[in-house]
Design a protein around this motif. Structure first.
Motif, mmCIF file in Angstrom:
data_model
loop_
_atom_site.group_PDB
_atom_site.id
_atom_site.type_symbol
_atom_site.label_atom_id
_atom_site.label_comp_id
_atom_site.label_asym_id
_atom_site.label_seq_id
_atom_site.Cartn_x
_atom_site.Cartn_y
_atom_site.Cartn_z
ATOM 1 N N ALA A 1 3.662 -6.575 -2.032
ATOM 2 C CA ALA A 1 2.650 -6.452 -3.084
ATOM 3 C C ALA A 1 1.753 -5.246 -2.845
ATOM 4 C CB ALA A 1 1.815 -7.724 -3.150
ATOM 5 N N VAL A 2 1.384 -5.017 -1.585
ATOM 6 C CA VAL A 2 0.539 -3.869 -1.248
ATOM 7 C C VAL A 2 1.259 -2.568 -1.577
ATOM 8 C CG1 VAL A 2 -0.510 -2.615 0.682
ATOM 9 C CG2 VAL A 2 -0.799 -5.095 0.500
ATOM 10 N N LEU A 3 2.530 -2.480 -1.225
ATOM 11 C CA LEU A 3 3.297 -1.268 -1.507
ATOM 12 C C LEU A 3 3.511 -1.072 -3.001
ATOM 13 C CD1 LEU A 3 5.942 -1.453 1.351
ATOM 14 C CD2 LEU A 3 4.219 0.337 1.045
ATOM 15 N N GLN A 4 3.716 -2.152 -3.723
ATOM 16 C CA GLN A 4 3.913 -2.052 -5.166
ATOM 17 C C GLN A 4 2.695 -1.424 -5.840
ATOM 18 O OE1 GLN A 4 3.682 -5.675 -7.496
ATOM 19 N NE2 GLN A 4 5.496 -5.084 -8.659
ATOM 20 N N ALA A 5 1.505 -1.933 -5.506
ATOM 21 C CA ALA A 5 0.277 -1.376 -6.075
ATOM 22 C C ALA A 5 0.063 0.061 -5.612
ATOM 23 C CB ALA A 5 -0.913 -2.251 -5.685
ATOM 24 N N HIS A 6 0.348 0.323 -4.345
ATOM 25 C CA HIS A 6 0.162 1.668 -3.792
ATOM 26 C C HIS A 6 1.008 2.697 -4.533
ATOM 27 C CE1 HIS A 6 -0.222 4.877 -0.776
ATOM 28 N NE2 HIS A 6 1.095 4.966 -0.786
ATOM 29 N N CYS B 1 -3.532 3.338 -1.388
ATOM 30 C CA CYS B 1 -4.080 3.263 -2.743
ATOM 31 C C CYS B 1 -3.787 1.898 -3.356
ATOM 32 C CB CYS B 1 -3.478 4.357 -3.622
ATOM 33 S SG CYS B 1 -3.739 6.029 -2.994
ATOM 34 N N SER B 2 -4.574 1.541 -4.362
ATOM 35 C CA SER B 2 -4.333 0.291 -5.071
ATOM 36 C C SER B 2 -4.773 0.439 -6.519
ATOM 37 C CB SER B 2 -5.062 -0.874 -4.401
ATOM 38 O OG SER B 2 -4.608 -2.110 -4.936
#
Length: 253
Positions: A76-81, A107-108
């Motif tokens: 999820a963190v990588l997806q938003a990043h 980034c998010s």
């Protein structure tokens, strides 16, 4: 070393051993983010001339999916990043892009507005429109005051920069996008994460009442953010949906 080789090493050596702790205790996968940065994977989609990997949407989606199989929070963190970086790569300044390329910037997305008193983790809020933000932007000289309550922000309090949406600062219609640094004054993140998002993803509310950014933090044209969301952010989120349900949904109503 190929990005796939680097990813395999990070997943096996760092992400997998801590995945259960992240899930069971809701601990943000900081060590995973750090190693992903060192391995060049946070900068995977930044132009090669700035030190990035020069890769695109397909490779980023591969990284998200591979990470999410082992640790949904990291996915999820990588997806938003990657979705946020896609906008920064097109409209951001070279310094910020270079920091991302070097693995020093996570980034998010801060796109979904919530009303005061609203529980950001409550069910049934997924349909809140992102294409008509309630948050405002008031420009005075070279400074812009942003006011909003952003909900379902992945890596809230952990990211270094948020892709932030607001009503236009000077135009009468549309929406605007801003690169808001996490250290911007009076940007508030609750001590306890919300109930949405995978455990450990630090998905929570970010409040600006207001926070101040330089006018140069604008990404694209004032009022031109709708086209950027539809043309850039939405495709990146949809392509990486294999990582799980996207943390934000672009809905017109």
């Amino acid at each position: 070393m190929s990005y796939r080789t680097a990813l395999t090493h990070v997943l096996s050596d760092v992400v997998a051993p801590r995945a259960e702790l992240t899930r069971a205790q809701g601990v943000f996968p900081r060590s995973a983010v750090t190693e992903l940065g060192r391995a060049g994977l946070l900068g995977l989609t930044v132009a090669a001339e700035l030190g990035g990997g020069g890769r695109g949407l397909t490779e980023a989606a591969d990284v998200v999916e591979s990470a999410a199989r082992i640790c949904p929070a990291t996915g999820a963190v990588l997806q938003a990043h990657y979705a946020a970086v896609a906008v920064v790569e097109e409209y951001g300044d070279p310094w910020l892009r270079g920091e991302i390329a070097a693995g020093r910037h996570l980034c998010s997305l801060a796109l979904a507005d919530g009303e005061a008193g609203q529980d950001p983790g409550a069910p049934g809020l997924g349909g809140t429109p992102l294409l008509a933000p309630r948050g405002t932007a008031e420009q005075g000289g070279g400074v812009v005051a942003l006011r909003a309550r952003k909900r379902q922000v992945v890596a809230a309090g952990e990211a270094d920069m948020y892709l932030w949406s607001s009503q236009p600062a000077t135009e009468r219609e549309g929406l605007s996008l801003w690169a808001v640094p996490a250290h911007a004054p009076d940007l508030f993140v609750p001590a306890r994460p919300g109930r949405s998002g995978p455990p450990g993803s630090a998905t929570s509310t970010v409040l600006a009442d207001p926070t101040f950014v330089p006018a140069e933090a604008l990404l694209g044209e004032d009022g031109g953010g709708l086209d950027i969301l539809l043309r850039t952010v939405l495709p990146w989120l949809m392509e990486s949906r294999a990582a799980g349900d996207p943390q934000v949904t672009l809905a017109a109503s």
